[in-house]
Motif scaffolding. Structure first.
Motif, short mmCIF file in Angstrom:
data_model
loop_
_atom_site.label_atom_id
_atom_site.label_comp_id
_atom_site.label_asym_id
_atom_site.label_seq_id
_atom_site.Cartn_x
_atom_site.Cartn_y
_atom_site.Cartn_z
N LYS A 154 -5.58 8.32 -0.43
CA LYS A 154 -5.41 7.97 -1.83
C LYS A 154 -6.10 6.64 -2.12
CE LYS A 154 -0.84 5.97 -0.82
NZ LYS A 154 -1.17 4.73 -0.32
N HIS A 155 -6.98 6.28 -1.25
CA HIS A 155 -7.61 4.98 -1.34
C HIS A 155 -8.94 5.08 -2.07
CE1 HIS A 155 -4.41 3.76 1.27
NE2 HIS A 155 -4.72 4.77 2.06
N LYS A 156 -9.21 4.09 -2.87
CA LYS A 156 -10.39 4.12 -3.73
C LYS A 156 -11.67 3.76 -2.99
CE LYS A 156 -11.94 2.39 -8.22
NZ LYS A 156 -11.57 1.61 -9.40
N TYR A 157 -11.63 2.76 -2.14
CA TYR A 157 -12.85 2.23 -1.52
C TYR A 157 -12.97 2.47 -0.02
CZ TYR A 157 -13.17 -0.27 -5.94
OH TYR A 157 -13.24 -0.58 -7.27
N PHE A 158 -11.88 2.68 0.66
CA PHE A 158 -11.90 2.76 2.11
C PHE A 158 -11.31 4.09 2.58
CE2 PHE A 158 -11.96 -1.66 0.94
CZ PHE A 158 -13.00 -2.14 1.72
N SER A 159 -11.78 4.55 3.75
CA SER A 159 -11.29 5.82 4.29
C SER A 159 -10.78 5.62 5.72
CB SER A 159 -12.41 6.86 4.29
OG SER A 159 -13.39 6.51 5.26
N LEU A 160 -9.92 6.54 6.13
CA LEU A 160 -9.42 6.51 7.49
C LEU A 160 -10.57 6.65 8.48
CD1 LEU A 160 -6.85 6.29 9.13
CD2 LEU A 160 -6.59 8.77 8.97
N ALA A 161 -11.50 7.54 8.18
CA ALA A 161 -12.66 7.73 9.06
C ALA A 161 -13.43 6.43 9.26
CB ALA A 161 -13.58 8.82 8.50
N GLU A 162 -13.57 5.66 8.20
CA GLU A 162 -14.29 4.38 8.27
C GLU A 162 -13.56 3.39 9.19
OE1 GLU A 162 -16.15 1.19 5.07
OE2 GLU A 162 -14.56 2.54 4.41
N LEU A 163 -12.24 3.40 9.13
CA LEU A 163 -11.46 2.47 9.95
C LEU A 163 -11.31 2.93 11.40
CD1 LEU A 163 -8.83 1.45 7.30
CD2 LEU A 163 -10.47 -0.06 8.40
N LEU A 164 -11.68 4.18 11.68
CA LEU A 164 -11.61 4.69 13.04
C LEU A 164 -12.96 4.70 13.74
CD1 LEU A 164 -9.23 7.76 12.56
CD2 LEU A 164 -8.65 5.46 13.37
N ARG A 165 -14.03 4.64 12.95
CA ARG A 165 -15.38 4.73 13.49
C ARG A 165 -15.72 3.49 14.34
NH1 ARG A 165 -20.05 2.86 12.78
NH2 ARG A 165 -21.93 4.02 13.19
N SER A 166 -16.34 3.75 15.48
CA SER A 166 -16.76 2.66 16.36
C SER A 166 -18.03 3.06 17.09
CB SER A 166 -15.66 2.33 17.38
OG SER A 166 -16.19 1.54 18.42
N GLU A 167 -19.09 2.28 16.92
CA GLU A 167 -20.33 2.55 17.65
C GLU A 167 -20.11 2.44 19.15
OE1 GLU A 167 -23.79 0.37 16.37
OE2 GLU A 167 -23.29 0.67 14.26
N THR A 168 -19.33 1.46 19.56
CA THR A 168 -19.06 1.27 20.99
C THR A 168 -18.33 2.49 21.55
OG1 THR A 168 -18.96 -1.13 20.71
CG2 THR A 168 -17.94 -0.22 22.70
N ALA A 169 -17.32 2.97 20.84
CA ALA A 169 -16.58 4.15 21.30
C ALA A 169 -17.49 5.37 21.38
CB ALA A 169 -15.40 4.44 20.37
N GLU A 170 -18.36 5.53 20.38
CA GLU A 170 -19.28 6.67 20.36
C GLU A 170 -20.27 6.59 21.53
OE1 GLU A 170 -21.00 6.54 16.42
OE2 GLU A 170 -19.06 6.98 15.49
N LYS A 171 -20.86 5.41 21.74
CA LYS A 171 -21.86 5.23 22.80
C LYS A 171 -21.26 5.41 24.18
CE LYS A 171 -24.91 2.06 20.32
NZ LYS A 171 -25.33 0.67 20.17
N ARG A 172 -20.02 4.94 24.36
CA ARG A 172 -19.41 4.96 25.69
C ARG A 172 -18.44 6.14 25.91
NH1 ARG A 172 -18.04 -1.41 26.87
NH2 ARG A 172 -20.08 -2.22 26.27
N GLY A 173 -18.29 6.96 24.89
CA GLY A 173 -17.39 8.11 25.03
C GLY A 173 -15.93 7.72 25.15
N ILE A 174 -15.53 6.64 24.47
CA ILE A 174 -14.15 6.16 24.53
C ILE A 174 -13.37 6.80 23.38
CG2 ILE A 174 -12.65 4.13 24.38
CD1 ILE A 174 -15.07 2.48 25.40
#
Length: 137
Positions: free
Chosen positions: A4-24
């Motif tokens: 219900k948020h106007k500017y921010f999303s849960l996906a945005e707050l969970l996204r991490s380049e480090t997690a993606e690169k390292r499979g964390i």
């Protein structure tokens, strides 16, 4: 839980380049998701007052991700109560947050060539500390 948020999303707050690169895995519990929604409520209000786009460079961090990025074991990122923010005018953003209030911590961070603002909300039922810190490494 639908956003219900106007500017921010849960996906945005969970996204991490480090997690993606390292499979964390960076998957929060239901309690942490509830805290992330409280954080997004706060960030939406900050964004309304700031009047320009704000990007989240780091939101929730699983314990493994927090360790991988060198975060403190007591980091509010682990609880879904903190976000690192980047925008074109960090000084203005910091001033807006300070005037708006309601934050637990506001940390101006300058590490290497990177600059961001860390902002956190207090745990449910505890008044915000309103602590302002400066970290340069």
């Amino acid at each position: 839980m639908e956003s219900k948020h106007k500017y921010f999303s849960l996906a945005e707050l969970l996204r991490s380049e480090t997690a993606e690169k390292r499979g964390i895995p960076n998957v929060p519990s239901a309690d942490v998701v509830a805290e992330l929604h409280r954080l997004m409520d706060y960030l939406d209000s900050v964004r309304e007052n700031y009047g320009a786009p704000i990007r989240v460079s780091s939101g929730y961090r699983s314990p493994a991700l927090n360790a991988a990025v060198g975060g403190k074991p007591t980091s509010q990122h682990l609880k879904g109560q903190a976000a690192d923010l980047v925008t074109d005018d960090l000084k203005k953003l910091g001033n807006v947050i300070r005037r708006f209030g309601g934050f637990d911590q506001l940390i101006y961070e300058h590490v290497g060539g990177a600059r961001w603002i860390h902002v956190s909300i207090a745990p449910e039922g505890r008044p915000p500390r309103g602590e302002v810190l400066y970290i340069t490494k």
